[in-house]
Design a protein around this motif. Structure first.
Motif, short mmCIF file in Angstrom:
data_model
loop_
_atom_site.label_atom_id
_atom_site.label_comp_id
_atom_site.label_asym_id
_atom_site.label_seq_id
_atom_site.Cartn_x
_atom_site.Cartn_y
_atom_site.Cartn_z
N ARG A 29 2.61 2.18 10.13
CA ARG A 29 1.19 2.49 10.26
C ARG A 29 0.95 3.99 10.30
N HIS A 30 1.84 4.72 10.96
CA HIS A 30 1.74 6.18 10.96
C HIS A 30 1.93 6.72 9.54
N MET A 31 2.89 6.17 8.81
CA MET A 31 3.11 6.62 7.43
C MET A 31 1.87 6.34 6.57
N ALA A 32 1.26 5.18 6.76
CA ALA A 32 0.07 4.83 5.99
C ALA A 32 -1.10 5.73 6.33
N SER A 33 -1.16 6.23 7.56
CA SER A 33 -2.30 7.06 7.98
C SER A 33 -2.41 8.34 7.17
N VAL A 34 -1.32 8.77 6.56
CA VAL A 34 -1.36 9.95 5.69
C VAL A 34 -2.32 9.71 4.52
N TYR A 35 -2.45 8.47 4.12
CA TYR A 35 -3.29 8.10 2.98
C TYR A 35 -4.61 7.47 3.43
N PHE A 55 0.84 -1.20 0.00
CA PHE A 55 0.00 0.00 0.00
C PHE A 55 0.87 1.25 0.00
N LEU A 56 1.85 1.31 0.90
CA LEU A 56 2.72 2.49 0.98
C LEU A 56 3.50 2.70 -0.30
N HIS A 57 4.07 1.65 -0.84
CA HIS A 57 4.84 1.79 -2.09
C HIS A 57 3.95 2.29 -3.23
N ALA A 58 2.73 1.79 -3.31
CA ALA A 58 1.81 2.23 -4.37
C ALA A 58 1.46 3.71 -4.22
N ARG A 59 1.17 4.16 -2.99
CA ARG A 59 0.82 5.56 -2.78
C ARG A 59 2.03 6.47 -3.05
N ILE A 60 3.20 6.05 -2.62
CA ILE A 60 4.40 6.86 -2.85
C ILE A 60 4.71 6.93 -4.34
N ASP A 61 4.53 5.82 -5.05
CA ASP A 61 4.71 5.83 -6.52
C ASP A 61 3.74 6.79 -7.18
N GLU A 62 2.49 6.82 -6.69
CA GLU A 62 1.49 7.75 -7.22
C GLU A 62 1.92 9.20 -6.97
N ASP A 63 2.37 9.48 -5.74
CA ASP A 63 2.83 10.84 -5.42
C ASP A 63 3.96 11.26 -6.37
#
Length: 124
Positions: free
Chosen positions: A105-111, A7-15
């Motif tokens: 989990r804190h990093m994921a909470s941004v999304y 999930f985090l890698h996908a959101r960061i790639d999108e950013d």
């Protein structure tokens, strides 16, 4: 744990993709002298990013320029790399340590507004 990492890698790639798609000039500035409301523009060619914004909104928009986003992308990737390579001896069964998982989990909470975000990742 793979789910939160994916999930985090996908959101960061999108950013990153969005920042690179609009990355024309590395610096955005706010011009409050343009009348009742200000204009956010790219410094290189003066193209408008947004108009009719007040000083607080203008400051926020300029602070989120594409270069900053790309720096954040690199910082997030480096942080994930550090957290996922935490010494395995500190946890049973070679699982990711609780402090590292909590940080992810804190990093994921941004999304949290993303449809793929799982409520079970929420940090209380």
């Amino acid at each position: 744990m793979n789910e939160i990492l994916n999930f985090l890698h996908a959101r960061i790639d999108e950013d990153e993709a969005i920042a690179k798609a609009i990355h024309v000039d590395p610096i955005w500035e706010y011009d409050e002298t343009s009348g009742i409301s200000g204009i956010v523009y790219e410094c290189g060619d003066g193209a408008w990013i947004a108009d009719k914004v007040g000083p607080v909104n203008g400051a926020h928009i300029t602070r989120q320029d594409p270069d900053r986003t790309l720096r954040e992308v690199e910082a997030k990737r480096a942080t994930i790399d550090i957290l996922t390579h935490w010494p395995k001896w500190v946890t049973p069964q070679n699982l990711i340590p609780v402090p590292a998982l909590t940080a992810l989990r804190h990093m994921a909470s941004v999304y949290a507004g993303h449809p793929d975000y799982r409520q079970e990742w929420a940090v209380s």
